[in-house]
Design a protein around this motif. Structure first.
Motif, PDB file in Angstrom:
ATOM      1  N   UNK A 299       0.806  -1.222   0.000  1.00  0.00           N
ATOM      2  CA  UNK A 299       0.000   0.000   0.000  1.00  0.00           C
ATOM      3  C   UNK A 299       0.840   1.274   0.000  1.00  0.00           C
ATOM      4  N   UNK A 300       1.965   1.261   0.706  1.00  0.00           N
ATOM      5  CA  UNK A 300       2.835   2.436   0.692  1.00  0.00           C
ATOM      6  C   UNK A 300       3.447   2.655  -0.686  1.00  0.00           C
ATOM      7  N   UNK A 301       3.799   1.542  -1.361  1.00  0.00           N
ATOM      8  CA  UNK A 301       4.285   1.640  -2.744  1.00  0.00           C
ATOM      9  C   UNK A 301       3.229   2.258  -3.654  1.00  0.00           C
ATOM     10  N   UNK A 302       1.982   1.835  -3.464  1.00  0.00           N
ATOM     11  CA  UNK A 302       0.893   2.345  -4.298  1.00  0.00           C
ATOM     12  C   UNK A 302       0.648   3.826  -4.045  1.00  0.00           C
ATOM     13  N   UNK A 303       0.830   4.268  -2.815  1.00  0.00           N
ATOM     14  CA  UNK A 303       0.546   5.660  -2.458  1.00  0.00           C
ATOM     15  C   UNK A 303       1.704   6.601  -2.776  1.00  0.00           C
ATOM     16  N   UNK A 304       2.930   6.187  -2.447  1.00  0.00           N
ATOM     17  CA  UNK A 304       4.082   7.078  -2.551  1.00  0.00           C
ATOM     18  C   UNK A 304       5.047   6.723  -3.680  1.00  0.00           C
ATOM     19  N   UNK A 305       4.926   5.536  -4.243  1.00  0.00           N
ATOM     20  CA  UNK A 305       5.858   5.098  -5.272  1.00  0.00           C
ATOM     21  C   UNK A 305       6.794   4.033  -4.746  1.00  0.00           C
ATOM     22  N   UNK A 306       7.330   3.240  -5.685  1.00  0.00           N
ATOM     23  CA  UNK A 306       8.203   2.135  -5.288  1.00  0.00           C
ATOM     24  C   UNK A 306       9.524   2.648  -4.699  1.00  0.00           C
ATOM     25  N   UNK A 307      10.154   3.577  -5.372  1.00  0.00           N
ATOM     26  CA  UNK A 307      11.473   4.044  -4.945  1.00  0.00           C
ATOM     27  C   UNK A 307      11.459   4.751  -3.585  1.00  0.00           C
ATOM     28  N   UNK A 308      10.557   5.711  -3.359  1.00  0.00           N
ATOM     29  CA  UNK A 308      10.530   6.356  -2.045  1.00  0.00           C
ATOM     30  C   UNK A 308      10.297   5.376  -0.898  1.00  0.00           C
ATOM     31  N   UNK A 309       9.454   4.366  -1.134  1.00  0.00           N
ATOM     32  CA  UNK A 309       9.160   3.399  -0.070  1.00  0.00           C
ATOM     33  C   UNK A 309      10.397   2.568   0.256  1.00  0.00           C
ATOM     34  N   UNK A 310      11.123   2.120  -0.764  1.00  0.00           N
ATOM     35  CA  UNK A 310      12.381   1.401  -0.523  1.00  0.00           C
ATOM     36  C   UNK A 310      13.359   2.266   0.271  1.00  0.00           C
ATOM     37  N   UNK A 311      13.481   3.517  -0.106  1.00  0.00           N
ATOM     38  CA  UNK A 311      14.443   4.413   0.549  1.00  0.00           C
ATOM     39  C   UNK A 311      14.075   4.626   2.014  1.00  0.00           C
ATOM     40  N   UNK A 312      12.798   4.896   2.293  1.00  0.00           N
ATOM     41  CA  UNK A 312      12.373   5.180   3.661  1.00  0.00           C
ATOM     42  C   UNK A 312      12.572   3.958   4.563  1.00  0.00           C
ATOM     43  N   UNK A 313      12.169   2.787   4.101  1.00  0.00           N
ATOM     44  CA  UNK A 313      12.326   1.582   4.919  1.00  0.00           C
ATOM     45  C   UNK A 313      13.794   1.326   5.246  1.00  0.00           C
ATOM     46  N   UNK A 314      14.664   1.445   4.258  1.00  0.00           N
ATOM     47  CA  UNK A 314      16.084   1.147   4.495  1.00  0.00           C
ATOM     48  C   UNK A 314      16.739   2.199   5.387  1.00  0.00           C
ATOM     49  N   UNK A 315      16.322   3.449   5.248  1.00  0.00           N
ATOM     50  CA  UNK A 315      16.864   4.499   6.110  1.00  0.00           C
ATOM     51  C   UNK A 315      16.453   4.276   7.569  1.00  0.00           C
ATOM     52  N   UNK A 316      15.193   3.908   7.778  1.00  0.00           N
ATOM     53  CA  UNK A 316      14.725   3.644   9.137  1.00  0.00           C
ATOM     54  C   UNK A 316      15.345   2.365   9.713  1.00  0.00           C
ATOM     55  N   UNK A 317      15.628   1.378   8.837  1.00  0.00           N
ATOM     56  CA  UNK A 317      16.306   0.166   9.303  1.00  0.00           C
ATOM     57  C   UNK A 317      17.687   0.488   9.847  1.00  0.00           C
ATOM     58  N   UNK A 318      18.360   1.423   9.220  1.00  0.00           N
ATOM     59  CA  UNK A 318      19.681   1.855   9.703  1.00  0.00           C
ATOM     60  C   UNK A 318      19.605   2.408  11.120  1.00  0.00           C
ATOM     61  N   UNK A 319      18.480   3.013  11.440  1.00  0.00           N
ATOM     62  CA  UNK A 319      18.321   3.617  12.762  1.00  0.00           C
ATOM     63  C   UNK A 319      17.940   2.580  13.814  1.00  0.00           C
ATOM     64  N   UNK A 320      17.032   1.674  13.459  1.00  0.00           N
ATOM     65  CA  UNK A 320      16.507   0.734  14.460  1.00  0.00           C
ATOM     66  C   UNK A 320      17.520  -0.335  14.870  1.00  0.00           C
TER      67      UNK A 320
END
Length: 429
Positions: A299-320
């Motif tokens: 659903x996030x891919x559908x709303x925001x696009x494939x690339x932004x969703x990949x970027x956000x998840x990986x950036x937050x993974x770096x933090x967690x």
């Protein structure tokens, strides 16, 4: 880079108007993927007991061979995925789904009888061949059956069903305890899916039409995939993107069980009780967060696009990751963080089922999808072997090793920047 316009606004829900047959395909594809994941996770959960028995209690050898066999599993998945992905483009999605399910079911059941290292190695490779092939075939099938408006969500649900496989493996591991052989007999069950596939699944109209009207194309040809600059660029970058996700899965995400075990032992829990509780923490608690991440990605891919969703998840993974490694001072605190850890480090894997089929034309869809995902498996093998050595180093330790390995997410962010956005587009012909 070409700007992609967002889909036109509509009040229609993505699931409205979807025929019964398309839901049936999604259910069958997901069932196959559930047992795919079970086959991989059951070894991760039972390998300590299996190898302790085969190696007569040699603890150091257990850790070493455990990592080797995971590497063999990734290599087998690569080989099987590349083989069956190409065959699916040539001979159809339905027929190859039947073959791959039968493949991993039979060899999982035979694991019950192993009593030597070479038998474990051979069967893990053969099981992985079926697992790697089934994912690429099923992902292509779901992408071709569902319309553009529902493709990301359906593909995300397909991949998120993996959480059921993880739960099943965790529950089986807890129930059988040290009697690990019985857990592999459960792997025979998906062979029954073949009857359902034969009775219910048809070849997609996209594949049948393409085979009829485009006979000059080289269906399932790796030569066509890798010598055409457009498809080759997507295939190579997609493979690197998958390598980041699969490498971090086997080196970072699965470390949740080891982090829980270490925390419990530090809190004075007995080794036997700590082992069982750590399986629950990883296989149920963390996996639940991971499943929610997999479901949310589409659903996030559908709303925001494939690339932004990949970027956000990986950036937050770096933090967690460093937070989970260093902040908890008790098992309860760690248990609270593990679902978030699973959500962010595992959620990106749904993106592969959503994104990879959208990168390639019909005559190369399963081939290209498999090349990306299963080529990524092979590239993850050195990461897996290196992570085992790094975690075993006394001057590094598990927590610093896992944090350092999470830096691979930075590479994933860089890679996705060079791939196209496919949101709102029809599948390439």
């Amino acid at each position: 880079m070409t700007q992609i316009d967002p889909p036109a606004a509509t009040n229609e829900k993505w699931y409205e108007g979807i025929p019964r047959y398309q839901w049936l395909v999604l259910i069958i594809a997901s069932a196959g993927w559930v047992f795919d994941v079970y086959e991989g996770q059951i070894f991760n959960i039972t390998r300590q007991d299996m190898l302790m028995e085969i190696l007569d209690g040699d603890v150091n050898a257990v850790q070493r061979y455990g990592d080797y066999f995971l590497g063999i599993f990734l290599a087998g998945g690569t080989f099987g995925g590349l083989l069956f992905g190409s065959l699916a483009d040539r001979y159809g999605r339905r027929s190859m789904m039947i073959v791959t399910i039968l493949f991993y079911s039979i060899f999982s059941g035979l694991t019950y009888f192993v009593d030597s290292l070479w038998q474990v190695a051979a069967l893990r490779f053969l099981v992985a061949m079926g697992v790697g092939g089934e994912w690429a075939v099923a992902a292509s099938l779901v992408a071709e059956v569902f319309p553009t408006k529902a493709r990301a969500q359906a593909s995300s649900i397909f991949h998120a069903s993996s959480i059921l496989g993880t739960w099943l493996a965790a529950i089986a591991g807890i129930i059988v305890g040290t009697h690990w052989r019985y857990a592999y007999l459960i792997g025979i069950i998906p062979a029954l899916l073949i009857l359902w596939v034969r009775a219910s699944v048809k070849e997609t109209d996209t594949w049948k039409t393409g085979r009829t009207t485009e006979t000059k194309r080289q269906w399932g040809s790796y030569r066509d995939l890798l010598l055409n600059p457009r498809w080759a660029t997507r295939a190579i970058l997609g493979m690197l993107l998958a390598a980041v996700g699969l490498g971090t899965f086997w080196s970072v995400t699965v470390a949740g069980q080891d982090l829980a075990l270490g925390r419990l032992l530090a809190d004075g829990v007995s080794k036997e009780q700590a082992s069982s509780t750590a399986k629950f923490a990883y296989g149920i608690v963390q996996a639940t967060g991971g499943g929610l991440g997999l479901l949310a990605f589409g659903p996030l891919c559908a709303k925001f696009g494939r690339k932004p969703t990949f970027i956000i998840f990986q950036a937050l993974a770096l933090i967690i990751v460093p937070i989970v490694c260093f902040v908890p001072q008790s098992y309860t605190q760690l248990l609270i963080l593990l679902p978030v850890f699973g959500f962010l480090t595992l959620g990106i894997h749904s993106g592969y089922a959503v994104y990879f089929p959208e990168l390639f034309p019909t005559h190369l869809r399963a081939t290209g999808t498999s090349f990306c995902f299963n080529g990524g498996r092979l590239m993850a093998v050195p990461v897996l072997l290196f992570s085992g050595q790094l975690k075993a180093m006394e001057n590094v330790g598990l927590h610093w090793a896992v944090t350092g390995l999470s830096m691979l997410f930075l590479l994933g962010i860089l890679i996705i920047c060079f791939l196209p956005e496919t949101r709102g587009q029809e599948l390439p012909e």
